[in-house]
Design a protein around this motif. Structure first.
Motif, PDB file in Angstrom:
ATOM      1  N   THR A  99     -72.197  96.716 121.682  1.00  0.00           N
ATOM      2  CA  THR A  99     -73.211  96.502 122.623  1.00  0.00           C
ATOM      3  C   THR A  99     -72.946  95.378 123.642  1.00  0.00           C
ATOM      4  N   MET A 100     -72.403  94.368 122.935  1.00  0.00           N
ATOM      5  CA  MET A 100     -72.019  92.977 123.793  1.00  0.00           C
ATOM      6  C   MET A 100     -71.126  93.331 124.679  1.00  0.00           C
ATOM      7  N   GLU A 101     -70.040  94.101 123.982  1.00  0.00           N
ATOM      8  CA  GLU A 101     -68.944  94.472 125.091  1.00  0.00           C
ATOM      9  C   GLU A 101     -69.236  95.195 126.255  1.00  0.00           C
ATOM     10  N   LEU A 102     -69.991  96.139 126.058  1.00  0.00           N
ATOM     11  CA  LEU A 102     -70.300  96.800 127.130  1.00  0.00           C
ATOM     12  C   LEU A 102     -71.217  96.329 128.187  1.00  0.00           C
ATOM     13  N   ASN A 103     -71.960  95.249 127.545  1.00  0.00           N
ATOM     14  CA  ASN A 103     -72.891  94.414 128.674  1.00  0.00           C
ATOM     15  C   ASN A 103     -72.199  93.369 129.294  1.00  0.00           C
ATOM     16  N   GLY A 104     -70.784  93.294 128.694  1.00  0.00           N
ATOM     17  CA  GLY A 104     -70.050  92.032 129.478  1.00  0.00           C
ATOM     18  C   GLY A 104     -70.030  90.806 128.802  1.00  0.00           C
ATOM     19  N   GLN A 105     -70.601  90.772 127.524  1.00  0.00           N
ATOM     20  CA  GLN A 105     -70.731  89.581 126.928  1.00  0.00           C
ATOM     21  C   GLN A 105     -69.622  89.253 125.898  1.00  0.00           C
ATOM     22  N   ARG A 106     -69.384  87.968 125.915  1.00  0.00           N
ATOM     23  CA  ARG A 106     -68.165  87.524 124.948  1.00  0.00           C
ATOM     24  C   ARG A 106     -68.496  87.554 123.607  1.00  0.00           C
ATOM     25  N   TYR A 107     -67.716  87.662 122.662  1.00  0.00           N
ATOM     26  CA  TYR A 107     -67.907  87.647 121.341  1.00  0.00           C
ATOM     27  C   TYR A 107     -66.596  87.465 120.742  1.00  0.00           C
ATOM     28  N   SER A 108     -66.722  87.156 119.311  1.00  0.00           N
ATOM     29  CA  SER A 108     -65.400  86.778 118.678  1.00  0.00           C
ATOM     30  C   SER A 108     -65.321  87.742 117.521  1.00  0.00           C
ATOM     31  N   LYS A 109     -64.238  88.551 117.615  1.00  0.00           N
ATOM     32  CA  LYS A 109     -63.893  89.473 116.553  1.00  0.00           C
ATOM     33  C   LYS A 109     -63.700  88.900 115.196  1.00  0.00           C
ATOM     34  N   THR A 110     -63.072  87.786 115.231  1.00  0.00           N
ATOM     35  CA  THR A 110     -62.921  86.986 114.129  1.00  0.00           C
ATOM     36  C   THR A 110     -64.135  86.299 113.308  1.00  0.00           C
ATOM     37  N   GLY A 111     -65.123  85.791 114.104  1.00  0.00           N
ATOM     38  CA  GLY A 111     -66.256  85.605 113.573  1.00  0.00           C
ATOM     39  C   GLY A 111     -67.199  86.580 113.072  1.00  0.00           C
ATOM     40  N   HIS A 112     -67.203  87.572 113.735  1.00  0.00           N
ATOM     41  CA  HIS A 112     -67.942  88.979 113.065  1.00  0.00           C
ATOM     42  C   HIS A 112     -67.204  89.389 111.951  1.00  0.00           C
ATOM     43  N   ALA A 113     -65.742  89.354 111.763  1.00  0.00           N
ATOM     44  CA  ALA A 113     -65.112  89.877 110.714  1.00  0.00           C
ATOM     45  C   ALA A 113     -65.293  88.954 109.476  1.00  0.00           C
ATOM     46  N   ARG A 114     -65.652  87.700 109.615  1.00  0.00           N
ATOM     47  CA  ARG A 114     -65.731  86.550 108.615  1.00  0.00           C
ATOM     48  C   ARG A 114     -67.080  86.996 108.050  1.00  0.00           C
ATOM     49  N   ALA A 115     -68.018  86.971 108.884  1.00  0.00           N
ATOM     50  CA  ALA A 115     -69.405  87.365 108.448  1.00  0.00           C
ATOM     51  C   ALA A 115     -69.665  88.540 107.682  1.00  0.00           C
ATOM     52  N   LEU A 116     -68.888  89.656 108.156  1.00  0.00           N
ATOM     53  CA  LEU A 116     -68.955  90.951 107.435  1.00  0.00           C
ATOM     54  C   LEU A 116     -68.445  90.987 106.057  1.00  0.00           C
ATOM     55  N   LEU A 117     -67.269  90.430 106.112  1.00  0.00           N
ATOM     56  CA  LEU A 117     -66.660  90.234 104.718  1.00  0.00           C
ATOM     57  C   LEU A 117     -67.387  89.758 103.659  1.00  0.00           C
ATOM     58  N   ALA A 118     -68.256  88.736 103.877  1.00  0.00           N
ATOM     59  CA  ALA A 118     -69.237  87.967 103.126  1.00  0.00           C
ATOM     60  C   ALA A 118     -70.012  89.024 102.299  1.00  0.00           C
ATOM     61  N   GLN A 119     -70.429  90.211 103.223  1.00  0.00           N
ATOM     62  CA  GLN A 119     -71.403  91.169 102.723  1.00  0.00           C
ATOM     63  C   GLN A 119     -70.582  92.345 101.843  1.00  0.00           C
ATOM     64  N   LEU A 120     -69.388  92.340 102.043  1.00  0.00           N
ATOM     65  CA  LEU A 120     -68.606  93.327 101.351  1.00  0.00           C
ATOM     66  C   LEU A 120     -68.183  92.946  99.970  1.00  0.00           C
ATOM     67  N   ASP A 121     -67.737  93.981  99.157  1.00  0.00           N
ATOM     68  CA  ASP A 121     -67.416  93.819  97.707  1.00  0.00           C
ATOM     69  C   ASP A 121     -65.676  93.461  97.616  1.00  0.00           C
ATOM     70  N   GLY A 122     -65.424  92.479  98.003  1.00  0.00           N
ATOM     71  CA  GLY A 122     -63.896  92.235  97.860  1.00  0.00           C
ATOM     72  C   GLY A 122     -62.894  92.889  98.845  1.00  0.00           C
ATOM     73  N   ARG A 123     -63.346  93.159  99.972  1.00  0.00           N
ATOM     74  CA  ARG A 123     -62.533  94.024 100.998  1.00  0.00           C
ATOM     75  C   ARG A 123     -61.932  92.914 101.668  1.00  0.00           C
ATOM     76  N   SER A 124     -60.641  93.533 102.207  1.00  0.00           N
ATOM     77  CA  SER A 124     -59.996  92.439 103.032  1.00  0.00           C
ATOM     78  C   SER A 124     -60.081  92.634 104.589  1.00  0.00           C
ATOM     79  N   ARG A 125     -59.552  91.717 105.297  1.00  0.00           N
ATOM     80  CA  ARG A 125     -59.867  91.855 106.769  1.00  0.00           C
ATOM     81  C   ARG A 125     -59.210  93.107 107.254  1.00  0.00           C
ATOM     82  N   PRO A 126     -57.774  93.461 106.977  1.00  0.00           N
ATOM     83  CA  PRO A 126     -57.214  94.641 107.459  1.00  0.00           C
ATOM     84  C   PRO A 126     -58.031  95.762 107.029  1.00  0.00           C
ATOM     85  N   SER A 127     -58.626  95.980 105.811  1.00  0.00           N
ATOM     86  CA  SER A 127     -59.529  97.196 105.493  1.00  0.00           C
ATOM     87  C   SER A 127     -60.515  97.203 106.157  1.00  0.00           C
TER      88      SER A 127
END
Length: 283
Positions: free
Chosen positions: A24-52
């Protein structure tokens, strides 16, 4: 949890929700950090790696394309996704009004003609779709309330299509000039504008030796693996004049225009799927 174990519904829900926010942010032309999103998401998952997680995002991209949506730039679609993933994506899309509005605005946005830069930064090899198996999906044609025609709408965006054709015409003129074929460069013609769009190609250009090059231009503002639409007339022309015919796929047009060439018959270079029919009354 071991990395190789199946994703739970809770994990898939978290991953899909994160993907939808980024898209949604990308389509609206808004900047965001994939790294930041990945870091926050990994904290919600059960032992997953970033490549996964990135692999799962690529699976989501494949589902988005199958449902007629654009996908996140940088997460190239990977097929063979979980049937569970399809169910979760469909559920999220139906409720995500913000994403629907962003996609609608993105595919209808007017475009202006762009001037080609250095040709070496524009041309890329044709991509190879990646089909690395995660879990074989029990996927079959199905009725889905989440399905949209955003990619089809973009293909009918005449402003974008014309801008792409003008871009290619200028690129061809420069190519022939650089080859020392000035007279041929002067004969490059945007036939879709001068003669109409019934010829089955958009640009008349030339090889260095003077042979005609018939170019059909397909332009998208999205990624290189975004599906495109061809007409029966374009398909027939590509078969009748396969030795002269070139389909130029121009992608990421608004941000960093690049293109690749698919010469010859379209049916040889592409997997074709019938999506509509012209209907007349029977009898």
């Amino acid at each position: 949890m071991a990395e190789g174990q199946h994703w739970s519904r809770e994990e898939v829900e978290a991953c899909v929700a994160d993907y939808m926010r980024m898209l949604t942010m990308e389509l609206n032309g808004q900047r965001y950090s994939k790294t930041g999103h990945a870091r926050a998401l990994l904290a919600q998952l059960d032992g997953r790696s970033r490549p996964s997680v990135e692999f799962k995002h690529c699976n989501i991209s494949a589902v988005m394309v199958a449902l007629g949506y654009p996908y996140i730039d940088g997460y190239k679609p990977r097929g063979n996704f979980q049937s569970l993933l399809l169910d979760v994506v469909e559920s999220h899309l139906q409720a995500n009004v913000a994403l629907q509005e962003a996609a609608q605005a993105a595919v209808l946005r007017p475009a202006v003609a762009a001037t080609p830069g250095d040709a070496s930064s524009i041309w890329v090899p044709p991509p190879r779709p990646q089909r690395i198996s995660e879990e074989r999906a029990a996927y079959a044609p199905r009725f889905s309330a989440a399905r949209r025609d955003y990619l089809a709408q973009e293909s009918r965006n005449r402003s974008l299509g014309r801008a792409g054709e003008l871009f290619v015409a200028e690129l061809e003129t420069r190519r022939l000039h650089s080859a020392g074929r000035k007279r041929l460069a002067e004969r490059v013609e945007h036939v879709a504008a001068t003669k109409g769009d019934g010829l089955g190609y958009d640009i008349l250009s030339f090889e260095d030796d003077g042979r005609e090059r018939l170019i059909e231009v397909k332009t998208t503002a999205f990624g290189e693996l975004t599906p495109f639409y061809v007409t029966r007339n374009e398909l027939a022309r590509s078969e009748a004049d396969a030795d002269q015919y070139h389909l130029y796929r121009l992608f990421d047009f608004r941000d960093h225009p690049r293109l690749f060439d698919l010469p010859g018959s379209i049916s040889v270079r592409c997997q074709l799927e019938p999506v509509s029919y012209l209907a007349r009354l029977a009898g």
